[in-house]
Design a protein around this motif. Structure first.
Motif, PDB file in Angstrom:
ATOM      1  N   ALA A  57       0.824  -1.214   0.000  1.00  0.00           N
ATOM      2  CA  ALA A  57       0.000   0.000   0.000  1.00  0.00           C
ATOM      3  C   ALA A  57       0.853   1.258   0.000  1.00  0.00           C
ATOM      4  O   ALA A  57       0.489   2.263  -0.622  1.00  0.00           O
ATOM      5  CB  ALA A  57      -0.927  -0.006   1.218  1.00  0.00           C
ATOM      6  N   ALA A  58       1.985   1.247   0.694  1.00  0.00           N
ATOM      7  CA  ALA A  58       2.836   2.439   0.744  1.00  0.00           C
ATOM      8  C   ALA A  58       3.455   2.728  -0.612  1.00  0.00           C
ATOM      9  O   ALA A  58       3.494   3.879  -1.066  1.00  0.00           O
ATOM     10  CB  ALA A  58       3.922   2.260   1.800  1.00  0.00           C
ATOM     11  N   ARG A 100      -5.530   8.437   7.070  1.00  0.00           N
ATOM     12  CA  ARG A 100      -6.247   7.162   6.943  1.00  0.00           C
ATOM     13  C   ARG A 100      -5.363   6.113   6.285  1.00  0.00           C
ATOM     14  O   ARG A 100      -5.341   4.940   6.707  1.00  0.00           O
ATOM     15  CB  ARG A 100      -7.524   7.378   6.124  1.00  0.00           C
ATOM     16  CG  ARG A 100      -8.342   6.106   5.928  1.00  0.00           C
ATOM     17  CD  ARG A 100      -9.528   6.365   5.031  1.00  0.00           C
ATOM     18  NE  ARG A 100     -10.461   7.314   5.641  1.00  0.00           N
ATOM     19  CZ  ARG A 100     -11.555   7.755   5.030  1.00  0.00           C
ATOM     20  NH1 ARG A 100     -11.826   7.363   3.788  1.00  0.00           N
ATOM     21  NH2 ARG A 100     -12.354   8.608   5.650  1.00  0.00           N
ATOM     22  N   LYS A 101      -4.631   6.526   5.284  1.00  0.00           N
ATOM     23  CA  LYS A 101      -3.714   5.597   4.618  1.00  0.00           C
ATOM     24  C   LYS A 101      -2.612   5.147   5.572  1.00  0.00           C
ATOM     25  O   LYS A 101      -2.249   3.961   5.613  1.00  0.00           O
ATOM     26  CB  LYS A 101      -3.118   6.262   3.382  1.00  0.00           C
ATOM     27  CG  LYS A 101      -2.064   5.442   2.653  1.00  0.00           C
ATOM     28  CD  LYS A 101      -2.654   4.177   2.051  1.00  0.00           C
ATOM     29  CE  LYS A 101      -3.567   4.497   0.882  1.00  0.00           C
ATOM     30  NZ  LYS A 101      -4.009   3.261   0.187  1.00  0.00           N
ATOM     31  N   ILE A 158      -1.848   1.314   6.767  1.00  0.00           N
ATOM     32  CA  ILE A 158      -0.541   0.657   6.599  1.00  0.00           C
ATOM     33  C   ILE A 158      -0.029   0.133   7.933  1.00  0.00           C
ATOM     34  O   ILE A 158       0.453  -1.007   8.036  1.00  0.00           O
ATOM     35  CB  ILE A 158       0.463   1.642   5.968  1.00  0.00           C
ATOM     36  CG1 ILE A 158       0.049   1.975   4.532  1.00  0.00           C
ATOM     37  CG2 ILE A 158       1.874   1.060   5.986  1.00  0.00           C
ATOM     38  CD1 ILE A 158       0.869   3.080   3.906  1.00  0.00           C
ATOM     39  N   ASN A 159      -0.145   0.942   8.993  1.00  0.00           N
ATOM     40  CA  ASN A 159       0.330   0.514  10.305  1.00  0.00           C
ATOM     41  C   ASN A 159      -0.464  -0.677  10.832  1.00  0.00           C
ATOM     42  O   ASN A 159       0.111  -1.619  11.409  1.00  0.00           O
ATOM     43  CB  ASN A 159       0.236   1.682  11.300  1.00  0.00           C
ATOM     44  CG  ASN A 159       1.217   2.792  10.968  1.00  0.00           C
ATOM     45  OD1 ASN A 159       2.267   2.549  10.380  1.00  0.00           O
ATOM     46  ND2 ASN A 159       0.866   4.020  11.335  1.00  0.00           N
ATOM     47  N   THR A 160      -1.783  -0.651  10.642  1.00  0.00           N
ATOM     48  CA  THR A 160      -2.614  -1.774  11.090  1.00  0.00           C
ATOM     49  C   THR A 160      -2.262  -3.053  10.343  1.00  0.00           C
ATOM     50  O   THR A 160      -2.156  -4.136  10.944  1.00  0.00           O
ATOM     51  CB  THR A 160      -4.105  -1.445  10.894  1.00  0.00           C
ATOM     52  OG1 THR A 160      -4.418  -0.245  11.606  1.00  0.00           O
ATOM     53  CG2 THR A 160      -4.981  -2.577  11.397  1.00  0.00           C
ATOM     54  N   ASN A 161      -2.068  -2.928   9.047  1.00  0.00           N
ATOM     55  CA  ASN A 161      -1.714  -4.103   8.253  1.00  0.00           C
ATOM     56  C   ASN A 161      -0.358  -4.661   8.678  1.00  0.00           C
ATOM     57  O   ASN A 161      -0.170  -5.890   8.755  1.00  0.00           O
ATOM     58  CB  ASN A 161      -1.696  -3.737   6.767  1.00  0.00           C
ATOM     59  CG  ASN A 161      -1.448  -4.937   5.884  1.00  0.00           C
ATOM     60  OD1 ASN A 161      -2.239  -5.870   5.837  1.00  0.00           O
ATOM     61  ND2 ASN A 161      -0.340  -4.914   5.159  1.00  0.00           N
ATOM     62  N   ASN A 200       2.732  -8.857  11.452  1.00  0.00           N
ATOM     63  CA  ASN A 200       3.735  -9.227  12.435  1.00  0.00           C
ATOM     64  C   ASN A 200       3.173 -10.126  13.530  1.00  0.00           C
ATOM     65  O   ASN A 200       3.851 -11.052  14.000  1.00  0.00           O
ATOM     66  CB  ASN A 200       4.328  -7.957  13.064  1.00  0.00           C
ATOM     67  CG  ASN A 200       5.480  -8.258  13.987  1.00  0.00           C
ATOM     68  OD1 ASN A 200       6.499  -8.805  13.583  1.00  0.00           O
ATOM     69  ND2 ASN A 200       5.342  -7.884  15.258  1.00  0.00           N
ATOM     70  N   LEU A 201       1.921  -9.886  13.931  1.00  0.00           N
ATOM     71  CA  LEU A 201       1.361 -10.612  15.071  1.00  0.00           C
ATOM     72  C   LEU A 201       0.727 -11.942  14.678  1.00  0.00           C
ATOM     73  O   LEU A 201       0.876 -12.950  15.396  1.00  0.00           O
ATOM     74  CB  LEU A 201       0.313  -9.733  15.768  1.00  0.00           C
ATOM     75  CG  LEU A 201      -0.304 -10.305  17.053  1.00  0.00           C
ATOM     76  CD1 LEU A 201       0.778 -10.566  18.089  1.00  0.00           C
ATOM     77  CD2 LEU A 201      -1.364  -9.367  17.601  1.00  0.00           C
ATOM     78  N   PHE A 202       0.049 -11.992  13.549  1.00  0.00           N
ATOM     79  CA  PHE A 202      -0.715 -13.193  13.191  1.00  0.00           C
ATOM     80  C   PHE A 202      -0.128 -13.937  11.993  1.00  0.00           C
ATOM     81  O   PHE A 202       0.156 -15.137  12.077  1.00  0.00           O
ATOM     82  CB  PHE A 202      -2.174 -12.823  12.902  1.00  0.00           C
ATOM     83  CG  PHE A 202      -2.906 -12.294  14.100  1.00  0.00           C
ATOM     84  CD1 PHE A 202      -3.354 -13.140  15.090  1.00  0.00           C
ATOM     85  CD2 PHE A 202      -3.140 -10.932  14.242  1.00  0.00           C
ATOM     86  CE1 PHE A 202      -4.028 -12.649  16.207  1.00  0.00           C
ATOM     87  CE2 PHE A 202      -3.804 -10.433  15.345  1.00  0.00           C
ATOM     88  CZ  PHE A 202      -4.249 -11.293  16.335  1.00  0.00           C
ATOM     89  N   LYS A 203       0.041 -13.236  10.878  1.00  0.00           N
ATOM     90  CA  LYS A 203       0.424 -13.934   9.651  1.00  0.00           C
ATOM     91  C   LYS A 203       1.864 -14.444   9.686  1.00  0.00           C
ATOM     92  O   LYS A 203       2.159 -15.529   9.186  1.00  0.00           O
ATOM     93  CB  LYS A 203       0.225 -13.006   8.448  1.00  0.00           C
ATOM     94  CG  LYS A 203      -1.231 -12.647   8.205  1.00  0.00           C
ATOM     95  CD  LYS A 203      -1.392 -11.792   6.962  1.00  0.00           C
ATOM     96  CE  LYS A 203      -2.862 -11.459   6.722  1.00  0.00           C
ATOM     97  NZ  LYS A 203      -3.055 -10.638   5.494  1.00  0.00           N
TER      98      LYS A 203
END
Length: 533
Positions: A249-250, A419-420, A424-427, A432-435
């Motif tokens: 996205a970035a 918002r972007k 990006i930070n949430t993704n 990092n935490l789940f995938k």
């Protein structure tokens, strides 16, 4: 040359008539000493194992002679299968000029693989270009190929009896003989080697427009190998690529010109470092030192060089150089855990080390090794570009005047930009935490590559146990839940199956039988009442 007799004679005549230095031997008995090159021409390519066995026999007899395989335009094997034949070159549907150049490259120690081409062939220009003879050739071959296809279909049926099978086989031999005769009379190279279409408007038109696999290595030096890989990667980054990954996205927040420039600059910076290491007199010591500091230095150079170093904008009433501001404001030491070590790219190229692919250690000049390194480099470029783009977006948030310079039109708005950034930070946190723990536990690594002008994701299996051990406590719990699910799945499945069987037993044996008895009693009662009435 190993080829059918008529094809071999005509092809030898074409090659020797244009180059007196080429001597072609069609009979193995006439060979004295070691042949400089073995030209293996195939009319049909269907069974790869038989071809591999034949090439293995040729290697055992003449192990120092390179082998060039020439295949027809229509084949039933993929380019991946053709590259496993073990030959130094595979070329599909070449012109005589291209075939002669390929022979010279292989005799000089190079490699050539040109497979699965798209041609500029125009059927409407056949009669005007070659006259009646060529029209008779193509129409006759078209009819024969159609009949051969029908006969092969009938022969393949198991229900065909022996008598009709004998007739079909005889007819097939007649058609093949007629096909060879037509080729010998009208143009023996028209099927295997397509001649370029002559056009009065453009005499330099090239029949071969594109090969899906097009690798030409003139020699096996480190510089030549890197030049080949560099050119192939650069061609894939020429145009704006469609993002089909739902990520990056970035990178795709930058406008088109800045995005393309950033990708090309990263490739150039990687090339500079490889050339620097290749010319190093003491590569072992400095190789390790440069690899330790390569990431922040390379990112800083990319930020300086992908835009004009003299571009300036007003910041608080003062002209500020954009490149200097980006370098000083960016955090260049960010580590991407999903990015493989860059030594996987540099070490094989500089030290001529083999590459392990599908259980085989392949030499660096093998086309599969070239494609593998190309995938590694593209993945490195996209992942590094994503990190650099995140730093650019962060700088744009601090310096609003940069938004028109770097970002897409819709991100000029402060609300849309924030918002972007939150997206990006949430993704990144979810990755990092789940995938990430799931991929590590499943020994998978996500790569970005380019196919048909689109950025696509591919998953490659590789051992990642050491990375799994370095996860923090929270990430380990995700991996533990996956392991727990795998451990409990058979027991849960057995319990569900047992409960299902029990419910079926109750419904059929107990409830069903009870309903049947009640229905039978009602029917009997109704029968008596009716009989009394």
């Amino acid at each position: 040359m190993i080829a059918p007799s008529l094809l071999g004679e005509s092809l030898a005549l074409q090659l020797t008539s244009q180059d007196n230095n080429i001597e072609i031997i069609l009979d193995k008995k006439n060979i004295n000493g070691l042949p400089k090159l073995i030209l293996f021409c195939l009319e049909e390519v269907e069974l790869s194992n038989s071809i591999k066995l034949e090439i293995l026999k040729l290697k055992e007899r003449w192990d120092q002679s390179p082998i060039l395989i020439v295949i027809p335009k229509s084949i039933k094997l993929s380019s991946a299968d053709l590259m496993t034949f073990g030959s130094e070159g595979v070329i599909q549907d070449p012109t005589v000029e291209l075939l002669r150049d390929t022979i010279n490259i292989l005799m000089g120690g190079g490699r050539v693989f040109k497979i699965n081409n798209e041609t500029n062939y125009n059927a409407n220009s056949i009669h005007n270009s070659y006259g009646l003879g060529h029209w008779l050739l193509t129409s006759g071959l078209s009819q024969i190929n159609k009949d051969l296809h029908t006969i092969d279909h009938m022969i393949g049926k198991k229900s065909t009896n022996a008598f009709y099978l004998f007739i079909f086989l005889g007819r097939r031999r007649e058609l093949l003989t007629a096909k060879r005769l037509i080729i010998w009379l009208w143009g023996p190279l028209e099927v295997l080697i397509e001649s370029p279409i002559k056009n009065t408007r453009n005499k330099n038109i090239n029949l071969i427009k594109k090969y899906s696999t097009d690798i030409t290595i003139k020699n096996t030096s480190a510089n030549e190998l890197w030049n080949v890989i560099y050119k192939r990667v650069k061609e894939r980054l020429q145009n704006d690529l469609l993002n089909s990954t739902d990520e990056l996205a970035a990178l795709y927040s930058l406008n088109i010109s800045k995005r393309i420039s950033l990708l090309k600059t990263l490739l150039q910076e990687l090339s500079i470092i490889i050339n620097k290491l290749a010319s190093n007199n003491n590569p072992k010591k400095e190789f390790d030192e440069i690899l330790q500091s390569i990431t922040p230095e390379l990112r800083a150079n990319a930020l300086r060089n992908f835009i004009d170093s003299y571009d300036r904008l007003q910041k608080n009433g003062v002209d500020v150089f954009i490149s200097d501001f980006l370098v000083h404001n960016a955090e260049l030491g960010i580590i991407d855990d999903e990015l493989p070590s860059i030594s996987l790219i540099i070490d094989p190229i500089l030290n001529n080390k083999p590459i392990l692919i599908d259980g085989e250690c392949l030499s660096i000049e093998d086309p599969r090794s070239i494609i593998q390194l190309e995938t590694f480099i593209l993945n490195w470029i996209f992942r590094t570009a994503e990190i650099v783009s995140e730093e650019i977006i962060s700088s744009c948030s601090e310096w609003p005047e940069l938004r028109k310079y770097f970002l897409n039109q819709e991100l000029i708005s402060t609300r849309e930009l924030e918002r972007k950034r939150n997206h990006i930070n949430t993704n990144n946190q979810l990755q990092n935490l789940f995938k990430k723990p799931v991929r590590l536990y499943e020994s998978k690594r996500l790569y970005y590559t380019v196919k048909n002008n689109k950025i696509e994701k591919i998953i490659i299996l590789e051992p990642r146990d050491d990375e799994l051990k370095k996860l923090d406590w929270t990430q380990r719990q995700i991996a533990f839940l996956i392991e727990l699910r795998d451990a409990l799945a058979p027991q849960v499945q057995a319990i569900i199956q047992y409960l299902g069987d029990l419910i079926v037993l109750i419904l059929t044996k107990v409830v069903g039988r009870s309903i049947g008895l009640i229905g039978r009693g009602i029917a009997q009662g109704m029968g008596r009442n009716l009989s009394k009435g």
